[in-house]
Design a protein around this motif. Structure first.
Motif, mmCIF file in Angstrom:
data_model
loop_
_atom_site.group_PDB
_atom_site.id
_atom_site.type_symbol
_atom_site.label_atom_id
_atom_site.label_comp_id
_atom_site.label_asym_id
_atom_site.label_seq_id
_atom_site.Cartn_x
_atom_site.Cartn_y
_atom_site.Cartn_z
ATOM 1 N N LEU A 87 -0.761 21.619 -7.854
ATOM 2 C CA LEU A 87 0.477 20.881 -7.634
ATOM 3 C C LEU A 87 0.204 19.455 -7.161
ATOM 4 N N VAL A 88 -0.643 19.308 -6.169
ATOM 5 C CA VAL A 88 -0.943 17.986 -5.610
ATOM 6 C C VAL A 88 -1.704 17.133 -6.619
ATOM 7 N N ALA A 89 -2.661 17.731 -7.327
ATOM 8 C CA ALA A 89 -3.450 16.972 -8.301
ATOM 9 C C ALA A 89 -2.597 16.453 -9.451
ATOM 10 N N SER A 90 -1.541 17.159 -9.796
ATOM 11 C CA SER A 90 -0.696 16.739 -10.912
ATOM 12 C C SER A 90 0.463 15.838 -10.494
ATOM 13 N N ALA A 91 0.580 15.534 -9.222
ATOM 14 C CA ALA A 91 1.718 14.756 -8.726
ATOM 15 C C ALA A 91 1.870 13.408 -9.420
ATOM 16 N N ALA A 92 0.768 12.721 -9.690
ATOM 17 C CA ALA A 92 0.845 11.400 -10.304
ATOM 18 C C ALA A 92 1.429 11.455 -11.711
ATOM 19 N N GLU A 93 1.219 12.564 -12.426
ATOM 20 C CA GLU A 93 1.723 12.682 -13.791
ATOM 21 C C GLU A 93 3.112 13.309 -13.878
ATOM 22 N N MET A 94 3.595 13.842 -12.779
ATOM 23 C CA MET A 94 4.900 14.506 -12.796
ATOM 24 C C MET A 94 6.012 13.489 -13.018
ATOM 25 N N PRO A 95 7.035 13.894 -13.752
ATOM 26 C CA PRO A 95 8.209 13.017 -13.834
ATOM 27 C C PRO A 95 8.954 13.049 -12.500
ATOM 28 N N ALA A 96 9.810 12.090 -12.311
ATOM 29 C CA ALA A 96 10.612 12.069 -11.087
ATOM 30 C C ALA A 96 11.427 13.356 -10.998
ATOM 31 N N GLY A 139 5.026 6.638 -3.780
ATOM 32 C CA GLY A 139 5.898 5.557 -3.320
ATOM 33 C C GLY A 139 7.213 6.169 -2.898
ATOM 34 N N GLU A 140 8.302 5.627 -3.381
ATOM 35 C CA GLU A 140 9.623 6.171 -3.051
ATOM 36 C C GLU A 140 10.181 7.021 -4.179
ATOM 37 N N GLN A 141 9.308 7.415 -5.125
ATOM 38 C CA GLN A 141 9.747 8.276 -6.217
ATOM 39 C C GLN A 141 9.387 9.717 -5.896
ATOM 40 N N LEU A 142 10.400 10.533 -5.719
ATOM 41 C CA LEU A 142 10.205 11.943 -5.412
ATOM 42 C C LEU A 142 9.693 12.651 -6.661
ATOM 43 N N ARG A 143 8.562 13.344 -6.531
ATOM 44 C CA ARG A 143 7.974 14.054 -7.668
ATOM 45 C C ARG A 143 8.186 15.564 -7.580
ATOM 46 N N PHE A 144 8.274 16.096 -6.347
ATOM 47 C CA PHE A 144 8.422 17.542 -6.185
ATOM 48 C C PHE A 144 8.984 17.834 -4.811
ATOM 49 N N ILE A 145 9.881 18.786 -4.756
ATOM 50 C CA ILE A 145 10.286 19.381 -3.482
ATOM 51 C C ILE A 145 10.626 20.835 -3.774
ATOM 52 N N GLY A 146 9.988 21.719 -3.013
ATOM 53 C CA GLY A 146 10.267 23.129 -3.203
ATOM 54 C C GLY A 146 9.355 24.000 -2.371
ATOM 55 N N PRO A 147 9.704 25.274 -2.270
ATOM 56 C CA PRO A 147 8.880 26.205 -1.508
ATOM 57 C C PRO A 147 7.578 26.481 -2.257
ATOM 58 N N VAL A 148 6.540 26.766 -1.499
ATOM 59 C CA VAL A 148 5.228 27.051 -2.069
ATOM 60 C C VAL A 148 4.626 28.276 -1.396
ATOM 61 N N ARG A 155 0.836 -1.193 0.000
ATOM 62 C CA ARG A 155 0.000 0.000 0.000
ATOM 63 C C ARG A 155 0.880 1.256 0.000
ATOM 64 N N CYS A 156 1.918 1.268 0.810
ATOM 65 C CA CYS A 156 2.791 2.434 0.905
ATOM 66 C C CYS A 156 3.653 2.601 -0.334
ATOM 67 N N ALA A 157 3.898 1.510 -1.040
ATOM 68 C CA ALA A 157 4.748 1.569 -2.219
ATOM 69 C C ALA A 157 4.173 2.483 -3.291
ATOM 70 N N GLN A 158 2.859 2.653 -3.320
ATOM 71 C CA GLN A 158 2.236 3.510 -4.321
ATOM 72 C C GLN A 158 1.487 4.702 -3.716
ATOM 73 N N THR A 159 1.593 4.890 -2.426
ATOM 74 C CA THR A 159 0.908 5.997 -1.760
ATOM 75 C C THR A 159 1.506 7.327 -2.179
ATOM 76 N N THR A 160 0.629 8.282 -2.465
ATOM 77 C CA THR A 160 1.088 9.648 -2.717
ATOM 78 C C THR A 160 1.195 10.334 -1.366
ATOM 79 N N LEU A 161 2.382 10.795 -1.087
ATOM 80 C CA LEU A 161 2.692 11.452 0.174
ATOM 81 C C LEU A 161 2.911 12.938 -0.086
ATOM 82 N N VAL A 162 2.284 13.771 0.722
ATOM 83 C CA VAL A 162 2.490 15.210 0.666
ATOM 84 C C VAL A 162 2.954 15.635 2.053
ATOM 85 N N ALA A 163 4.204 16.056 2.142
ATOM 86 C CA ALA A 163 4.760 16.478 3.428
ATOM 87 C C ALA A 163 5.039 17.973 3.380
ATOM 88 N N CYS A 164 4.540 18.674 4.366
ATOM 89 C CA CYS A 164 4.814 20.098 4.497
ATOM 90 C C CYS A 164 5.959 20.249 5.491
#
Length: 121
Positions: free
Chosen positions: A94-103, A75-84, A10-19
């Motif tokens: 940003l969150v809605a497009s996370a699944a389509e973002m490249p690594a 999962g363990e693929q980082l899609r975005f990190i940056g200030p918002v 389950r965690c392998a494909q979970t989209t995680l958003v950490a502030c």
């Protein structure tokens, strides 16, 4: 044993958003409302609030210079990190497009933080 495997899968494909924030940051305070709204809109995603000072051991070597900073991973693929900016519409896109973002090309410290956060799922 099966439960651990199911949780790992389950965690392998979970989209995680950490502030990534700090208790003294007033802009971060206003971002709590944004995170709450996102959590309601994306109930299948995992949202985490990480205080970079209180959770220093978890954050590790990652240097966060601008607050708030979002870290998004699938999962363990980082899609975005940056200030918002603390605007809901920006965060929603940003969150809605996370699944389509490249690594994302990020520091090893950012990738390591994502792995630590996902392993605590």
């Amino acid at each position: 044993m099966m439960i651990a495997t199911d949780a790992h899968d389950r965690c392998a494909q979970t989209t995680l958003v950490a502030c990534l924030c700090a208790a003294w940051c007033r802009t971060c305070d206003s971002y709590r409302e944004v995170m709450a709204a996102l959590r309601l809109q994306h109930p299948d995603f995992r949202f985490i609030w990480v205080d970079i000072e209180d959770d220093e051991e978890l954050v590790g070597d990652l240097e966060v210079e601008t607050f708030p900073t979002l870290l998004i991973g699938v999962g363990e693929q980082l899609r975005f990190i940056g200030p918002v900016t603390p605007h809901l519409a920006t965060a929603q896109r940003l969150v809605a497009s996370a699944a389509e973002m490249p690594a994302a090309k990020a520091s090893p410290a950012a990738q390591a933080l994502l792995v630590r956060l996902q392993s605590s799922c």
